[in-house]
Design a protein around this motif. Structure first.
Motif, PDB file in Angstrom:
ATOM      1  N   ASN A   4      78.194  33.730  42.283  1.00  0.00           N
ATOM      2  CA  ASN A   4      77.357  33.800  41.090  1.00  0.00           C
ATOM      3  C   ASN A   4      77.805  34.930  40.162  1.00  0.00           C
ATOM      4  O   ASN A   4      77.802  34.779  38.948  1.00  0.00           O
ATOM      5  CB  ASN A   4      75.907  34.026  41.526  1.00  0.00           C
ATOM      6  CG  ASN A   4      74.975  34.188  40.368  1.00  0.00           C
ATOM      7  OD1 ASN A   4      74.869  33.313  39.534  1.00  0.00           O
ATOM      8  ND2 ASN A   4      74.293  35.312  40.308  1.00  0.00           N
ATOM      9  N   LYS A  29      77.226  37.197  27.974  1.00  0.00           N
ATOM     10  CA  LYS A  29      76.094  36.442  28.524  1.00  0.00           C
ATOM     11  C   LYS A  29      74.834  37.307  28.555  1.00  0.00           C
ATOM     12  O   LYS A  29      73.802  36.914  28.060  1.00  0.00           O
ATOM     13  CB  LYS A  29      76.441  35.944  29.936  1.00  0.00           C
ATOM     14  CG  LYS A  29      75.326  35.260  30.669  1.00  0.00           C
ATOM     15  CD  LYS A  29      75.462  33.783  30.643  1.00  0.00           C
ATOM     16  CE  LYS A  29      74.309  33.129  31.388  1.00  0.00           C
ATOM     17  NZ  LYS A  29      74.612  31.812  31.838  1.00  0.00           N
ATOM     18  N   ASP A  47      82.724  27.470  30.726  1.00  0.00           N
ATOM     19  CA  ASP A  47      81.737  27.293  31.786  1.00  0.00           C
ATOM     20  C   ASP A  47      80.636  28.335  31.624  1.00  0.00           C
ATOM     21  O   ASP A  47      80.505  29.248  32.438  1.00  0.00           O
ATOM     22  CB  ASP A  47      82.419  27.421  33.157  1.00  0.00           C
ATOM     23  CG  ASP A  47      81.523  27.030  34.304  1.00  0.00           C
ATOM     24  OD1 ASP A  47      80.435  26.459  34.071  1.00  0.00           O
ATOM     25  OD2 ASP A  47      81.906  27.306  35.459  1.00  0.00           O
ATOM     26  N   PRO A  48      79.827  28.228  30.552  1.00  0.00           N
ATOM     27  CA  PRO A  48      78.846  29.268  30.255  1.00  0.00           C
ATOM     28  C   PRO A  48      77.773  29.471  31.328  1.00  0.00           C
ATOM     29  O   PRO A  48      77.140  30.514  31.374  1.00  0.00           O
ATOM     30  CB  PRO A  48      78.222  28.827  28.927  1.00  0.00           C
ATOM     31  CG  PRO A  48      78.625  27.419  28.734  1.00  0.00           C
ATOM     32  CD  PRO A  48      79.839  27.172  29.557  1.00  0.00           C
ATOM     33  N   GLU A  49      77.580  28.493  32.200  1.00  0.00           N
ATOM     34  CA  GLU A  49      76.616  28.650  33.297  1.00  0.00           C
ATOM     35  C   GLU A  49      77.322  28.996  34.606  1.00  0.00           C
ATOM     36  O   GLU A  49      76.700  29.040  35.661  1.00  0.00           O
ATOM     37  CB  GLU A  49      75.789  27.368  33.456  1.00  0.00           C
ATOM     38  CG  GLU A  49      74.972  27.015  32.223  1.00  0.00           C
ATOM     39  CD  GLU A  49      74.088  28.161  31.739  1.00  0.00           C
ATOM     40  OE1 GLU A  49      73.418  28.802  32.573  1.00  0.00           O
ATOM     41  OE2 GLU A  49      74.070  28.429  30.514  1.00  0.00           O
ATOM     42  N   GLU A  52      79.564  34.817  36.516  1.00  0.00           N
ATOM     43  CA  GLU A  52      79.504  35.902  35.535  1.00  0.00           C
ATOM     44  C   GLU A  52      80.349  37.077  36.021  1.00  0.00           C
ATOM     45  O   GLU A  52      80.408  37.352  37.219  1.00  0.00           O
ATOM     46  CB  GLU A  52      78.059  36.369  35.348  1.00  0.00           C
ATOM     47  CG  GLU A  52      77.166  35.307  34.745  1.00  0.00           C
ATOM     48  CD  GLU A  52      75.727  35.757  34.598  1.00  0.00           C
ATOM     49  OE1 GLU A  52      75.496  36.894  34.129  1.00  0.00           O
ATOM     50  OE2 GLU A  52      74.835  34.964  34.961  1.00  0.00           O
TER      51      GLU A  52
END
Length: 128
Positions: A4, A29, A47-49, A52
């Protein structure tokens, strides 16, 4: 289970945010004030989701010698996948990014290593 969040320790969060967004092309983000520091994450615009990358302050006493040892030994703190290492190398070099390793083919992967201007080496990797 999936990854994640991961992080790189940076000497200057504002400078890192500019480099990782304006030069490397990531998208900001989160940017949350936390006293003197901030919780700043960036993601791939593709892939913005997705995973991170935390631009974590280097304030802990163990961080400076750790980062210095990695850089001295030429070890990247992170690796980012790209479609074409040679094209990305040319684009970034044209923007003034300093590379410590030009594109090199190593079997099924071609890599290059750059200096992120915030105390880290970062590997770019193209997988065949």
């Amino acid at each position: 289970m999936r990854i994640n969040l991961t992080s790189v320790f940076v000497d200057d969060q504002e400078k890192a945010l500019r480099f990782y967004t304006e030069v490397l092309g990531f998208a900001a983000k989160h940017d949350v004030p936390l006293g003197e520091d901030r919780w700043i994450t960036v993601v791939s615009p593709e892939d913005p989701e997705g995973t991170e990358l935390l631009l974590e302050p280097s304030g802990h006493p163990a961080v400076p010698p750790y980062k210095a040892a990695l850089v001295a030994d030429g070890i990247p703190a992170a690796s980012f996948a790209v479609d074409d290492v040679r094209a990305e190398h040319a684009r970034l070099a044209g923007l003034g990014v300093r590379f410590t390793q030009p594109p090199v083919e190593m079997g099924p992967v071609t890599t290059a290593v750059l200096d992120d201007t915030c105390g880290n080496l970062v590997q770019l990797a193209e997988y065949k």
